[in-house]
Scaffold this motif. Structure first.
Motif, short mmCIF file in Angstrom:
data_model
loop_
_atom_site.label_atom_id
_atom_site.label_comp_id
_atom_site.label_asym_id
_atom_site.label_seq_id
_atom_site.Cartn_x
_atom_site.Cartn_y
_atom_site.Cartn_z
N ALA A 123 0.83 -1.21 0.00
CA ALA A 123 0.00 0.00 0.00
C ALA A 123 0.86 1.26 0.00
CB ALA A 123 -0.93 0.00 1.21
N ASP A 124 2.02 1.16 -0.62
CA ASP A 124 2.97 2.27 -0.60
C ASP A 124 2.60 3.35 -1.61
OD1 ASP A 124 5.08 3.98 -0.38
OD2 ASP A 124 6.64 2.52 -0.86
N ARG A 125 1.92 4.37 -1.13
CA ARG A 125 1.74 5.62 -1.87
C ARG A 125 1.70 6.74 -0.84
NH1 ARG A 125 -4.36 6.92 -3.62
NH2 ARG A 125 -5.52 5.73 -2.06
N ARG A 126 1.92 7.96 -1.30
CA ARG A 126 2.18 9.06 -0.37
C ARG A 126 1.03 9.30 0.60
NH1 ARG A 126 2.62 11.75 3.09
NH2 ARG A 126 3.87 13.63 3.48
N SER A 127 -0.21 9.17 0.15
CA SER A 127 -1.34 9.47 1.02
C SER A 127 -1.46 8.49 2.17
CB SER A 127 -2.64 9.48 0.22
OG SER A 127 -2.86 8.23 -0.39
N GLY A 128 -0.78 7.32 2.06
CA GLY A 128 -0.86 6.33 3.12
C GLY A 128 0.31 6.34 4.07
N ALA A 129 1.11 7.40 4.07
CA ALA A 129 2.32 7.42 4.90
C ALA A 129 2.01 7.28 6.39
CB ALA A 129 3.12 8.69 4.65
N GLU A 130 0.93 7.90 6.85
CA GLU A 130 0.57 7.79 8.27
C GLU A 130 0.20 6.36 8.63
OE1 GLU A 130 0.84 9.83 10.66
OE2 GLU A 130 0.72 11.89 9.93
N TRP A 131 -0.57 5.70 7.76
CA TRP A 131 -0.91 4.29 8.02
C TRP A 131 0.35 3.45 8.06
CZ3 TRP A 131 -4.61 3.96 3.23
CH2 TRP A 131 -5.73 4.78 3.45
N ARG A 132 1.22 3.67 7.07
CA ARG A 132 2.44 2.86 7.01
C ARG A 132 3.30 3.05 8.26
NH1 ARG A 132 5.44 4.78 3.16
NH2 ARG A 132 4.05 6.29 2.20
N ARG A 133 3.38 4.27 8.74
CA ARG A 133 4.13 4.48 9.98
C ARG A 133 3.49 3.72 11.13
NH1 ARG A 133 5.45 10.41 12.38
NH2 ARG A 133 3.17 10.57 12.38
#
Length: 398
Positions: A123-133
């Motif tokens: 799910a690596d795209r910029r809008s998901g950075a908070e989720w990824r963190r």
């Protein structure tokens, strides 16, 4: 190798055994830091096989045993990775979220950590950075219980990249040095190479000549130890990074640059135009821009870099439409750092917003963004980026 994996997945599907499909598909995704496929590629036969296997594994009911749910979770992770360039980002995120939810039902810490890592990559795209963190942080807490050192190092790398994107700096770059050390000690050479590439970009933006030299040498050494096809793009891109930020550093020969731009599996052509602009070759920049164009409508792991390039090209080549489109893409991420997945960092988003605003004649807005960018640049300790931005402000009057 991927052709053999694909063949194994499809063959496993013909046997009608979802667990066998999982075993074959996981070869391409275990310990992965990137999507399973090269940029823009997909294999519809593999995707169809995984979907068919999923249909055979119950998600609920008496047959949804822990073992069955574990198989389902791993099928979902494989599907999310394989679909990266085949379906919408929203669908990928939905598949990844279902994989995590399924892992939670099983109640196994190791499986959940695996799901969190796989979801972070797919799910690596910029809008998901908070989720990824958030996913990485939860996964790291799980590895404290499971003792999975390899998983922990992979998650630390992805967490550090997400923190860089979100502007959690300079602390994230300090952690990066330790990720390199640990990955090297554990002989996780892909993680080491990825971390070194990111560290190299920060060294270039800081003008640290010693660190630039050592990180590039170490990246090159890792090249020989890593089998992934992506390594060619990593090392080729690293060779161009220092000339982008350090005036006076000689770029590779033009024929080598063109060869890299033509042969790279990712759309790096516009970066060649930027290199020409920053080395006072506007005619070359125009030729390269006309040759390669720029993708601004995609929304994948590589897109933030392209959006930033669009902002700078819009200003430097007098392309206000390009700049306006780049601004719209970048605007939601003001305050963060331009970073594509685990690739090199390129300074504050606000710096590129300033360039895009200046390109469309919004001088006051450009000044506002530039002031914000300079505050971040100084906090992040990247003087080469400050020099670049101040030069553009003086030349374009914002």
């Amino acid at each position: 190798m991927h052709e053999a994996i694909d063949e194994a997945v499809v063959l496993a599907g013909r046997f009608g055994d979802p667990a066998l499909v999982v075993r074959a598909a996981r070869v391409a995704t275990t310990d992965a830091l990137w999507p399973a496929r090269a940029y823009g590629e997909r294999n519809d036969a593999v995707i169809a096989t995984i979907r068919q296997a999923l249909d055979a594994v119950p998600a609920t009911g008496p047959e949804a045993s822990p073992d069955a749910l574990a198989v389902r979770c791993r099928l979902l992770l494989a599907l999310a990775s394989e679909c990266y360039y085949a379906v919408s980002p929203e669908e990928i995120e939905s598949i990844a979220a279902e994989a995590i939810a399924t892992a939670r039902l099983v109640g196994d810490d190791g499986l959940l950590a695996e799901a969190l890592l796989g979801a972070t990559v797919s799910a690596d795209r910029r809008s998901g950075a908070e989720w990824r963190r958030s996913w990485c942080e939860e996964g790291l807490s799980l590895t404290e219980r499971t003792g999975d050192v390899r998983m922990r190092t992979n998650l630390r790398m992805l967490l550090t990249a997400a923190r860089c994107e979100l502007g959690d700096l300079p602390d994230a770059t300090d952690d990066l040095v330790d990720v390199v050390r640990v990955a090297r000690a554990e002989r996780l050479y892909l993680v080491e190479m990825v971390a070194l590439t990111l560290q190299h970009s920060w060294a270039a933006m800081r003008g640290n000549e010693e660190e630039i030299a050592t990180t590039f040498a170490d990246v090159t050494a890792c090249f020989e130890r890593v089998s992934t096809a992506h390594k060619v793009d990593i090392v080729g891109g690293a060779a161009l990074f220092v000339p982008l930020w350090c005036p006076g550093v000689e770029a590779p020969p033009p024929e080598a640059v063109l060869r890299f731009l033509d042969e790279a599996s990712i759309p790096v052509g516009p970066a060649g135009a930027i290199l020409a602009l920053r080395t006072a070759q506007p005619d070359v920049a125009r030729t390269l821009f006309d040759r390669y164009g720029i993708e601004l409508d995609t929304d994948n792991w590589f897109s933030p870099f392209l959006w930033a390039l669009g902002a700078e090209l819009g200003l430097g080549l007098g392309e206000p439409d390009v700049a306006a489109r780049a601004y719209a893409r970048l605007a939601p991420y003001a305050g963060g750092c331009v970073l594509s997945g685990t690739s090199p960092a390129h300074g504050p988003v606000d710096a590129y917003l300033a360039l895009a605003a200046a390109a469309v004649g919004e001088t006051d807005l450009a000044t506002e963004h530039a002031d914000t960018a300079l505050d971040l640049i100084r906090a992040w300790r990247i003087p080469q980026v400050e020099r670049w931005l101040l030069d553009l402000r003086e030349r374009h009057g914002f």
